[in-house]
Design a protein around this motif. Sequence first.
Motif, mmCIF file in Angstrom:
data_model
loop_
_atom_site.group_PDB
_atom_site.id
_atom_site.type_symbol
_atom_site.label_atom_id
_atom_site.label_comp_id
_atom_site.label_asym_id
_atom_site.label_seq_id
_atom_site.Cartn_x
_atom_site.Cartn_y
_atom_site.Cartn_z
ATOM 1 N N PRO A 121 0.832 -1.204 0.000
ATOM 2 C CA PRO A 121 0.000 0.000 0.000
ATOM 3 C C PRO A 121 0.866 1.253 0.000
ATOM 4 N N ALA A 122 0.335 2.317 -0.562
ATOM 5 C CA ALA A 122 1.066 3.581 -0.576
ATOM 6 C C ALA A 122 1.224 4.090 0.854
ATOM 7 N N PRO A 123 2.421 4.499 1.248
ATOM 8 C CA PRO A 123 2.627 4.996 2.612
ATOM 9 C C PRO A 123 1.955 6.351 2.811
ATOM 10 N N VAL A 124 1.733 6.695 4.046
ATOM 11 C CA VAL A 124 1.167 8.010 4.369
ATOM 12 C C VAL A 124 2.333 8.993 4.445
ATOM 13 N N LEU A 125 2.445 9.853 3.452
ATOM 14 C CA LEU A 125 3.552 10.798 3.366
ATOM 15 C C LEU A 125 3.097 12.185 3.809
ATOM 16 N N PRO A 126 4.018 13.010 4.277
ATOM 17 C CA PRO A 126 3.652 14.388 4.637
ATOM 18 C C PRO A 126 3.023 15.108 3.452
ATOM 19 N N GLU A 127 1.954 15.835 3.716
ATOM 20 C CA GLU A 127 1.275 16.535 2.637
ATOM 21 C C GLU A 127 2.159 17.643 2.082
ATOM 22 N N GLN A 128 2.229 17.727 0.764
ATOM 23 C CA GLN A 128 3.079 18.703 0.101
ATOM 24 C C GLN A 128 2.256 19.482 -0.909
ATOM 25 N N PRO A 129 2.433 20.804 -1.004
ATOM 26 C CA PRO A 129 1.691 21.566 -2.016
ATOM 27 C C PRO A 129 2.045 21.096 -3.418
ATOM 28 N N PHE A 130 1.131 21.325 -4.347
ATOM 29 C CA PHE A 130 1.332 20.849 -5.726
ATOM 30 C C PHE A 130 2.602 21.441 -6.326
ATOM 31 N N ASN A 131 2.829 22.724 -6.115
ATOM 32 C CA ASN A 131 3.998 23.381 -6.699
ATOM 33 C C ASN A 131 4.662 24.278 -5.654
#
Length: 496
Positions: A175-185
Amino acid sequence: MKTELRKTLGFYSCFSVAVGLVVASSTLVSLGQGMGLAGGGFVFAMATAWILQLFSAQSYSELACMMPHAGGLRSYTKVAMGALPAMAAVILAYVIPNMVAAPAELAVAGAVITETFTPGIPPIVWGGLLLIVLTVTNVIGVDIFAKLQILFTLTMMISMALLGIIGLTGIGTLPAPVLPEQPFNPMGMGVFGLTALAIWLYIGIEFVTPMAQETKKPEKNIPKAMFYGLLAIFCVNLVYGYASLKYVPAEQLASSNHPHVDMALAMLGRPGMIWIAIVSIFASASTINTVIGVVPRMLYGMAVSRELPRVFRSIHPRFHTPWIGILFMAGAMGLFFFGGIHKAPNLIIYILAACCSWLFAYIIAHMDVIILRRRYPKHKRPYKTPFHPIPQILGSLGMGYAIVNIAPVPEMESTIFRLVAIMVTGTLLYVVLWLRFVVKEPMFRPMDIQAAQEEWGLVEKELYKNGIPATFVINPGCGPNCGATNPKPAAVSTNE
C-alpha cells in the motif's frame, strides 16, 4: 571494395535511436530529483522543456533532410557558419559531454546490478562488461545496433509505463505509505528554473539525424521518429514521476542517486526492485549503445572533411561501420569510467555539466536553419520547419535561459560551470590549433553547399575527361574510399 554506409533503418529503428539515448538511467535520476524538488509542479518545467525540444527537433529535421550526411550538426554548421563553429559544435555538444554522461550511465547500471543481484561483485566490473559487449555489437554492424535498440527501447518504455500505472492506481503489492502533505507546486514560478533539469529528460532526441545516410526515406522517418519519441517520453515520465511522489518522500527523491529504484521498491518490494533494476540496466545499455553507434559517425563525417585525423575515415571492410571511431569513443568512455566517475557521490553534477555543454548545440542548429534559409532560399528541403523562424528564435532564447539556470540548487552552480569551462576551453584550443596549423583553413568562411555535398557524396559531381564533360554519379552515403563510377552524359546540377 565497397565501403559505403548502408540504408537499413526504418521508422521503428529511427524511433528507437531517437528515444534510446533520451530514456536513460540518468534521466530517471533527473526525473526523480525534479519531482522531489518541485513536487507535481515539475510538470510545468517538463512541458516547457518539451516545447523547446520540439523546436529543436524541427530544426534538426530540416537540416538532416536537407543535408543527409553522417557528420550531423558539424555538416550543417560548416555550410552555415564555417569550420570553427562546426567543429566546436560537435566536439562541445556531442563528443566531450558523452565522454562524461555515458560513463555516468555505466556507473548507474553497475551500481544497480551490484545492489540488486550481485552484492559481492563491484559495480565497476558490470559497467566495464556492458561497455565491452556494446562496443563489439556496434563494430559488427548497424543492423545489430538497430535490433538491440528496438529491444532496449520497448523494454524501457513499456516497463516504465506499467510501473507508473501500477503506482497511480494503487494495485501494487504494497500500500502507498502516508507521506507528509506537500503543495502541488512548492517552488511557484521558480519551477521554471528547473527547465534545464527537465531538458535532460529529452536531450539527445536529435541523435537519429547523423543516421540519415543509413535511413530509408529520411524526410519522413526522421521527423516522425523525433516527434513521436518526444510525445512518448513525456507521457511515460509524467506517469512514472507522479507515481514516485505517491510512494517516496520528496526529500528522498531530491537527494537520491537512484530515485527510480526507491520508488519501485516502495511500491512492489523486492520484485519491484528487480523489475526496475532490469529497466535501469536496459536504459543504460540503450544510452551507451546509442552513443557508441552515433558519435563515431559524426567523427567519420569530420574526418571526411579533414577536421580530424584520416584514421577516423576508416570503414570496416566487412561490417561497413566506422570502427575506428567506435573504438575511440568506447576507449574514451572507459577512461572516464575507470578513472573515477563510478565513485562520484553526486552524479547529477556531471549530468548537468554535460547538459549545459549540450544545449549550445541546439542554439547553433536553430541559427543554422535561419542562416541557410536566407543564403539558399531555393535549395531543396524535403522537410521544412513550420512557422519559420519563430521556433528557431524562441528555441534559442529558451536554451539560453536554461544554460543560465542550469543548477537546480545554488550549491551546484560553481562546480557545474567549472566543468563546462574546462570543456569549452579544451574544445576551442583544439579547434583553433587544428585549423591554424594542421589543415590551415579559414575559421569562419562558410563552405559552399554544392561543394559540401560533392565532398560528402550526396550529389552528382561533374568531371572532365579529355576535354569532354561527363557526370560521375557518386553513391549517396558513399564512404571515403569509394570513387566516382558510372560515367554518363553531363547532367544539370541538383543544386537550385
